[in-house]
Design a protein around this motif. Sequence first.
Motif, PDB file in Angstrom:
ATOM      1  N   ASP A   2       0.668  -1.266  -0.076  1.00  0.00           N
ATOM      2  CA  ASP A   2      -0.197   0.177   0.162  1.00  0.00           C
ATOM      3  C   ASP A   2       1.024   0.760   0.135  1.00  0.00           C
ATOM      4  OD1 ASP A   2      -2.464  -1.440  -0.087  1.00  0.00           O
ATOM      5  OD2 ASP A   2      -2.552  -1.405   2.199  1.00  0.00           O
ATOM      6  N   LYS A  42       0.678   4.374  -3.088  1.00  0.00           N
ATOM      7  CA  LYS A  42       0.639   5.473  -2.728  1.00  0.00           C
ATOM      8  C   LYS A  42       1.731   6.223  -3.959  1.00  0.00           C
ATOM      9  CE  LYS A  42      -1.986   4.986   1.135  1.00  0.00           C
ATOM     10  NZ  LYS A  42      -1.993   5.479   2.886  1.00  0.00           N
ATOM     11  N   GLU A  48       7.481   7.593   2.030  1.00  0.00           N
ATOM     12  CA  GLU A  48       6.893   8.457   1.208  1.00  0.00           C
ATOM     13  C   GLU A  48       7.615   9.199   0.266  1.00  0.00           C
ATOM     14  OE1 GLU A  48       5.556  12.219   0.178  1.00  0.00           O
ATOM     15  OE2 GLU A  48       7.338  11.877   1.431  1.00  0.00           O
ATOM     16  N   ASP A  64       1.544   6.301  -7.404  1.00  0.00           N
ATOM     17  CA  ASP A  64       0.618   6.851  -7.447  1.00  0.00           C
ATOM     18  C   ASP A  64       1.041   8.284  -7.828  1.00  0.00           C
ATOM     19  OD1 ASP A  64      -1.158   4.825  -8.381  1.00  0.00           O
ATOM     20  OD2 ASP A  64      -2.379   4.704  -6.175  1.00  0.00           O
ATOM     21  N   HIS A  65       1.388   8.406  -6.360  1.00  0.00           N
ATOM     22  CA  HIS A  65       1.782  10.716  -6.984  1.00  0.00           C
ATOM     23  C   HIS A  65       2.884  10.630  -7.122  1.00  0.00           C
ATOM     24  CE1 HIS A  65       4.438  13.590  -4.922  1.00  0.00           C
ATOM     25  NE2 HIS A  65       3.287  14.334  -4.845  1.00  0.00           N
TER      26      HIS A  65
END
Length: 438
Positions: free
Chosen positions: A177, A181, A294, A184-185
């Motif tokens: 997950d 993310k 991130e 996708d970013h």
Amino acid sequence: MEAPVSADKLRFLIYRFKERLWVKPLTFCLLSIAAVFFAKIIDGTPLAEHLPIIEQSSVETLLSIMASSMLVIATFSTGTMVNAYTSASNSSTPRSVSLIIADDVSQNALSTFVGAFIFSVVAITSLKNAFYGDAGVFMLFVLTCTVFAIVILTFIRWVDSIARLGRVGSTIQKVEDAAMKAIDHRLNNPRLGGFVQPNLTALKEQGAEPVYCEQTGYVQLVDMTKAQNWCEHHNACLHILVLPGDFVSPNNPVALIERTATNPTSNKASFESTEAAACEANDIIKVGHERSFEGDPRFGLIVLGEIAARALSPSVNDPGTAISIIGSYVRLFLCWAKKDEIRDKPTDEIVQFTRVSAPELNTKDMFNDAFSPIARDGANIIEVAIRMQKALQVIAKCENKDIQKYAQEQASIAYKKSMNTFQFEEDKGRLDETKWSD
């Protein structure tokens, strides 16, 4: 000049706060104390005359039960969470622990238990000192019942979550997950929102000034908004040479400063010195000791590869986990294959920062990060070898030419490694049936 807080920097800071276990408990404690004093407000309103009277002793009994039980439950939940972190570190990889710590369900449960304990202690103290009137006691009773309901619902949800927390399957899902993310970013912000980099060699020959990093570590954030504002202030262009996840040191440049033509009528600030300008530009790139999920799609792929490598080790011997991770890779790379669709968008939607360029994320490196550990450690396991071939063939069916090329390369490498490892002709024959075919 300080640039405003960008969306990327705000997202980076929020992610950092999610990894701090004290943030949510402290917030819940402050809200609990505020709720206790909120109950006093009702005493001074016209509504106070119409509220029923509640015996203060009954409210004290409820609060005493809560105070005595919540501290025990909070201590128990903390111990359970620590055990889950240890389990995740031992069964998967230490790099996944930050995702386990950031688990919202566990943090909310711990925060609720600690907040309920603080609420009950402060409320009992207020009642013992006759802080409330009749209406305030009733409101405190309502709040106490509400807190009880929240605690029960949180506990039920937490028990369901804690049974999975730290398990290999749950950890794989969290890492997937996080990687999804980040992908996708990056798809929505190719080159971090900057424009396509020009010929860097030519820029150096034309006098572009390198910016050297002052720290040694991994790039965690490139603040593109701050870079854009810096360039506009100095009437320059900045060419970023690194991406989040890259390892940097003072010996290697992280950016190039390109001076633009000076306009005599412009009020843009000029460089006072190359050193001062480089110092300001250096502050745009945040460096830390560890990589972060991130904003760094490759890190998620690497961590999944580490989990697969540990599962394939002789001491664990769990090829099923590696096969599960191969399935995760298929989903992630099929998502990454959408980058051609992003490139077809209008330039003004892709390029958000007209004075800052940044490199593209290397698809070949992503394939190496993902499949090399499994091809190496699972070469002697026929089930893993076959799954690798089938998965890479699925990925190669997408329309992205780069992904087709590198999927074919990885399939060929994995096939050769397995064929050199297998001793039984039957295994070689089974793998031969599924190998890559043009």
